[in-house]
Design a protein around this motif. Structure first.
Motif, PDB file in Angstrom:
ATOM      1  N   LEU A 150     -13.385 -29.952 -22.552  1.00  0.00           N
ATOM      2  CA  LEU A 150     -13.214 -30.314 -21.135  1.00  0.00           C
ATOM      3  C   LEU A 150     -14.502 -30.175 -20.337  1.00  0.00           C
ATOM      4  O   LEU A 150     -14.500 -30.404 -19.122  1.00  0.00           O
ATOM      5  CB  LEU A 150     -12.118 -29.434 -20.518  1.00  0.00           C
ATOM      6  N   GLY A 151     -15.594 -29.785 -20.976  1.00  0.00           N
ATOM      7  CA  GLY A 151     -16.849 -29.633 -20.261  1.00  0.00           C
ATOM      8  C   GLY A 151     -17.062 -28.269 -19.650  1.00  0.00           C
ATOM      9  O   GLY A 151     -18.034 -28.067 -18.911  1.00  0.00           O
ATOM     10  N   LEU A 152     -16.170 -27.332 -19.954  1.00  0.00           N
ATOM     11  CA  LEU A 152     -16.317 -25.950 -19.486  1.00  0.00           C
ATOM     12  C   LEU A 152     -16.966 -25.147 -20.617  1.00  0.00           C
ATOM     13  O   LEU A 152     -16.321 -24.329 -21.270  1.00  0.00           O
ATOM     14  CB  LEU A 152     -14.950 -25.365 -19.114  1.00  0.00           C
ATOM     15  N   GLU A 153     -18.228 -25.396 -20.849  1.00  0.00           N
ATOM     16  CA  GLU A 153     -18.918 -24.830 -22.013  1.00  0.00           C
ATOM     17  C   GLU A 153     -18.859 -23.298 -21.989  1.00  0.00           C
ATOM     18  O   GLU A 153     -19.420 -22.658 -21.103  1.00  0.00           O
ATOM     19  CB  GLU A 153     -20.372 -25.305 -22.057  1.00  0.00           C
ATOM     20  N   PRO A 154     -18.182 -22.691 -22.981  1.00  0.00           N
ATOM     21  CA  PRO A 154     -18.043 -21.229 -22.977  1.00  0.00           C
ATOM     22  C   PRO A 154     -19.281 -20.496 -23.493  1.00  0.00           C
ATOM     23  O   PRO A 154     -19.446 -19.307 -23.241  1.00  0.00           O
ATOM     24  CB  PRO A 154     -16.846 -20.984 -23.898  1.00  0.00           C
ATOM     25  N   GLU A 155     -20.154 -21.205 -24.221  1.00  0.00           N
ATOM     26  CA  GLU A 155     -21.352 -20.572 -24.792  1.00  0.00           C
ATOM     27  C   GLU A 155     -22.551 -21.501 -24.575  1.00  0.00           C
ATOM     28  O   GLU A 155     -23.047 -22.136 -25.506  1.00  0.00           O
ATOM     29  CB  GLU A 155     -21.141 -20.292 -26.283  1.00  0.00           C
ATOM     30  N   PRO A 156     -23.013 -21.607 -23.345  1.00  0.00           N
ATOM     31  CA  PRO A 156     -24.072 -22.569 -23.026  1.00  0.00           C
ATOM     32  C   PRO A 156     -25.422 -22.171 -23.612  1.00  0.00           C
ATOM     33  O   PRO A 156     -25.685 -20.991 -23.860  1.00  0.00           O
ATOM     34  CB  PRO A 156     -24.110 -22.539 -21.497  1.00  0.00           C
ATOM     35  N   ASP A 157     -26.268 -23.168 -23.819  1.00  0.00           N
ATOM     36  CA  ASP A 157     -27.626 -22.907 -24.295  1.00  0.00           C
ATOM     37  C   ASP A 157     -28.476 -22.298 -23.184  1.00  0.00           C
ATOM     38  O   ASP A 157     -29.271 -21.395 -23.430  1.00  0.00           O
ATOM     39  CB  ASP A 157     -28.275 -24.202 -24.786  1.00  0.00           C
ATOM     40  N   GLU A 158     -28.288 -22.821 -21.951  1.00  0.00           N
ATOM     41  CA  GLU A 158     -29.078 -22.291 -20.840  1.00  0.00           C
ATOM     42  C   GLU A 158     -28.516 -20.943 -20.392  1.00  0.00           C
ATOM     43  O   GLU A 158     -27.324 -20.665 -20.506  1.00  0.00           O
ATOM     44  CB  GLU A 158     -29.095 -23.268 -19.655  1.00  0.00           C
TER      45      GLU A 158
END
Length: 402
Positions: A150-158
């Motif tokens: 859904l685009g709610l990234e739980p582990e983002p790169d940034e």
């Protein structure tokens, strides 16, 4: 059943409701859901839009009414300008004895939305939709797969992910859990509802009161630098930041702001009263920003800032408020008022933000003062946002605390 996506909630971006909470409750009917929210049996009745608007005006926009409707095995509880459904204590009551509930709050003014999924009296997964990498609950990673889709990234790169406009995705996540697609049409027509007169008692505070402060979610390094500072340094940092913002907004010489900061420097930090000069100044700046008028005799809003005004032709609108007992205007002097354009609003935003920062600097809790005053630096929607300065503050605090 196909997977619900944020596009199914595309209407939400243009919906006029800027503060609301929708709570999906499994296996409880409308009446029992309202009872567990804290609505007395005698107060449960069908209410139409007219009665709802009357209650919103009576409470000056802080509505304490819950609407309930049914969809399959789930009851949908909706709160205009309310957030009772996000409280852990309320969710515990709604889900005791094996129940399940999921709630989503949109709160544009505080810029702090909320998602909560509870099962059998416990919060299972919770997070702020704008910062989904910061989750809590008994199973904080249980929804990661759906969140990622859904685009709610739980582990983002940034390191400092911030997602504006994430409410449609949060609602889609809730719908995946309950299988119900919420739409404004579900609120049409008289619905069973009631005013919350007996809310679920709050739990005694325990642990760190700032553990869920938005600053920790957005910039943990700055939060940890504040945590490592002494109360005296925390206070001095908060005052220095508020003073810096005053300079940027061009109001460093304003007598109310200058006196407030001087009091903070003297260690005089009682709570800022509603009728204090600083609170009145903040309302004045809010009036400049929104166009809602202030009664010059009382210093109060002539009507609720959250009331939906009837617009006139051109750039002016009629501000109104009705006494529900008499049906007469409560503000006979209300008239057509100027609606500020975007350029005027851009000029007003820094002044309002600065006055709010000064109020934060006066918080009796020095750590909270530092957290709240510096949050404007790292919040993407704030006019004072400055990541480089936030990093410099964190470095200064760490060096001074070494």
């Amino acid at each position: 059943m196909r997977k619900i996506m944020p596009a199914d909630y595309a209407w939400e971006d243009d919906w006029q409701e800027e503060i609301y909470t929708v709570t999906f409750v499994h296996d409880l009917d409308e009446r029992e859901t309202l009872r567990r929210f804290g609505v007395a049996d005698d107060n449960i009745r069908a209410v139409d839009d007219e009665k709802l608007m009357e209650r919103i005006e009576e409470t000056e926009g802080c509505c304490d009414m819950v609407l309930a409707t049914r969809s399959g095995d789930w009851t949908i509880a909706f709160e205009y300008s309310g957030w009772e459904g996000t409280r852990p204590e309320t969710l515990r009551e709604l889900t005791r004895n094996g129940g399940e509930a999921v709630s989503v709050m949109r709160h544009n003014y505080a810029s702090s939305h909320d998602f909560e999924h509870a099962v059998d009296g416990r919060i299972r997964t919770a997070f702020r939709p704008q910062t989904p990498q910061e989750r809590w609950g008994s199973h904080p990673d249980a929804l990661n797969e759906d969140m990622r889709e859904l685009g709610l990234e739980p582990e983002p790169d940034e390191e400092f992910q911030y997602l504006p406009g994430s409410i449609p995705a949060a609602l889609a996540l809730a719908s995946r859990i309950c299988g119900v697609l919420f739409t404004p049409a579900l609120l049409d027509g008289p619905l069973l509802s009631g005013v919350i007169t007996d809310p679920v008692p709050g739990d005694p505070p325990e642990g760190d009161p700032l553990a869920r402060h938005a600053l920790r979610a957005v910039d943990r390094r700055l939060a940890e630098a504040i945590d490592g500072a002494s109360p005296d340094l925390q206070r001095r940092a908060a005052i220095a930041e508020a003073r810096r913002q005053c300079g940027l907004a061009g109001v460093a010489g304003h007598p109310v702001l200058a006196e407030a900061l001087a009091r903070a420097e003297r260690g005089e930090t009682p709570p800022v009263g509603h009728d204090s000069p600083l609170a009145e100044l903040i309302r004045g700046y809010e009036s400049e920003l929104t166009g809602h008028p202030i009664d010059s005799a009382t210093g109060e809003w002539m009507t609720s800032p959250s009331a939906d005004p009837h617009r006139s032709p051109g750039d002016r609108r009629n501000i109104f408020s009705i006494d529900t007992a008499t049906g007469m205007p409560t503000c006979p002097s209300c008239r057509w008022h100027h609606r500020p354009g975007e350029e005027e609003r851009e000029e007003a935003r820094p002044r309002r933000q600065t006055a709010v920062a000064v109020r934060h600097a006066l918080s009796p809790d020095a750590r909270r003062a530092a957290y709240s005053t510096h949050f404007a630096l790292v919040h993407g929607d704030q006019v004072m946002a400055d990541r480089d300065h936030a990093a410099a503050v964190a470095a200064m605090l760490r060096a001074a605390s070494a």
